[in-house]
Design a protein around this motif. Structure first.
Motif, PDB file in Angstrom:
ATOM      1  N   ASN A 219     -42.511 -43.523 -27.278  1.00 42.44           N
ATOM      2  CA  ASN A 219     -43.550 -43.212 -26.288  1.00 42.44           C
ATOM      3  C   ASN A 219     -42.968 -42.967 -24.896  1.00 42.44           C
ATOM      4  OD1 ASN A 219     -44.959 -43.843 -28.560  1.00 42.44           O
ATOM      5  ND2 ASN A 219     -46.202 -45.452 -27.667  1.00 42.44           N
ATOM      6  N   SER A 225     -49.006 -36.555 -23.913  1.00 40.19           N
ATOM      7  CA  SER A 225     -48.519 -37.289 -25.089  1.00 40.19           C
ATOM      8  C   SER A 225     -47.976 -36.375 -26.171  1.00 40.19           C
ATOM      9  CB  SER A 225     -49.653 -38.136 -25.673  1.00 40.19           C
ATOM     10  OG  SER A 225     -50.740 -37.310 -26.066  1.00 40.19           O
ATOM     11  N   ASP A 228     -44.150 -36.764 -27.512  1.00 42.56           N
ATOM     12  CA  ASP A 228     -43.826 -37.862 -28.427  1.00 42.56           C
ATOM     13  C   ASP A 228     -44.281 -37.548 -29.840  1.00 42.56           C
ATOM     14  OD1 ASP A 228     -42.560 -40.099 -26.906  1.00 42.56           O
ATOM     15  OD2 ASP A 228     -44.343 -39.878 -25.670  1.00 42.56           O
ATOM     16  N   PHE A 234     -43.326 -41.002 -31.168  1.00 42.12           N
ATOM     17  CA  PHE A 234     -44.581 -41.749 -30.981  1.00 42.12           C
ATOM     18  C   PHE A 234     -44.611 -42.971 -31.896  1.00 42.12           C
ATOM     19  CE2 PHE A 234     -48.879 -42.740 -32.432  1.00 42.12           C
ATOM     20  CZ  PHE A 234     -49.510 -43.003 -31.216  1.00 42.12           C
TER      21      PHE A 234
END
Length: 278
Positions: A219, A225, A228, A234
């Motif tokens: 992360n 996001s 990731d 992630f």
């Protein structure tokens, strides 16, 4: 969109200061209303080293700002960088693409590299050795890291060929985004999860601050996001299981002392390597 870029091209210093102070104040107050962790800690005492490092970050960035302006002039005059090599596109798409590229090349990749190269990791450790992550942690960076991050941003800026308006817009959004995703706030789980598909949400980023591998090396996102999820970095974790800090520097008292934190990048590990969590 043009007026927005024009504003950020010449954004006054006091407006930038207001964004930093305003965001910090807003999320600080919000933490008192909807805290993620009920664990009591001396919030003002905890904030002192973090505010100190926020100030040092500002002091490092201010005298180097002229480099951004010089690079901006250079990429425009020489038609250099990814954005300048792409076909003509609508202005809104140009700005969004610039923000995404800044996030990838100027934030995600440098953050990833800092975790993989030991000297850089030792400098970055100061950010991770906070035992009570909250909105003040967002700018808890050793002055050396502020310099390193600045030059990563500069390199990214040159590669992308971004005008100064997009750089200033991105940096302003970045300040608020990091204050948000570090904030000790508890959003409804469904909302946090939905947000995490687009931007780095509080629950998503808190996983990155867990004290042991492999979660520490996950992360890395700053604003968006997508990186990731795209590059397989992630990870999800129940927030009830998160323990803040770093296992190789476990002394909470030292990790809250400005003098100790300034020396931290030059200290040796208490043990040879960080053991992965089973």
């Amino acid at each position: 969109m043009e007026s927005l870029l024009n504003y950020f091209e010449t954004i006054p210093s006091h407006h930038r200061a207001f964004i930093i102070a305003g965001g910090l104040t807003f999320f600080w107050l919000l933490e008192g209303i909807m805290p993620l962790f009920g664990k009591p800690y001396k919030k003002w005492q905890h904030a002192i080293p973090n505010i100190f490092f926020t100030i040092t970050t500002i002091l490092v960035n201010l005298p180097l700002a002229f480099l951004l302006l010089q690079c901006s002039d250079w990429v425009v005059v020489n038609d250099f960088g990814i954005l300048n090599w792409l076909p003509e596109m609508p202005r809104w798409l140009y700005v969004i693409l610039g923000l995404f590229l800044m996030d990838l090349i100027g934030a995600y990749l440098p953050h990833f590299i800092e975790h993989k190269i030991k000297p850089l990791w030792m400098v970055h450790l100061v950010h991770h050795t906070d035992h009570n992550v909250d909105t003040t942690t967002a700018n808890r960076h050793h002055p050396l890291e502020s310099v390193i991050r600045y030059f990563f941003t500069l390199i990214g800026f040159l590669i992308i060929g971004s005008p100064i308006g997009i750089v200033m817009l991105y940096q302003s959004l970045s300040v608020v985004a990091t204050q948000f995703n570090h904030a000790n706030i508890k959003l409804p789980k469904r909302i946090d999860t939905m947000l995490s598909y687009v931007v780095v949400s509080p629950d998503m980023h808190k996983v990155h601050h867990h004290y042991r591998l492999p979660y520490t090396d996950s992360n890395y996102g700053n604003i968006f996001s997508v990186w990731d999820r795209l590059f397989g970095t992630f990870m999800a974790m129940d927030t009830d299981d998160i323990v803040y800090g770093v296992d190789v520097f476990p002394d909470e008292k030292k990790n809250g002392h400005i003098g100790e934190l300034l020396k931290q990048p030059f200290q040796k590990y208490d043990k040879p390597t960080m053991e992965a969590e089973k």
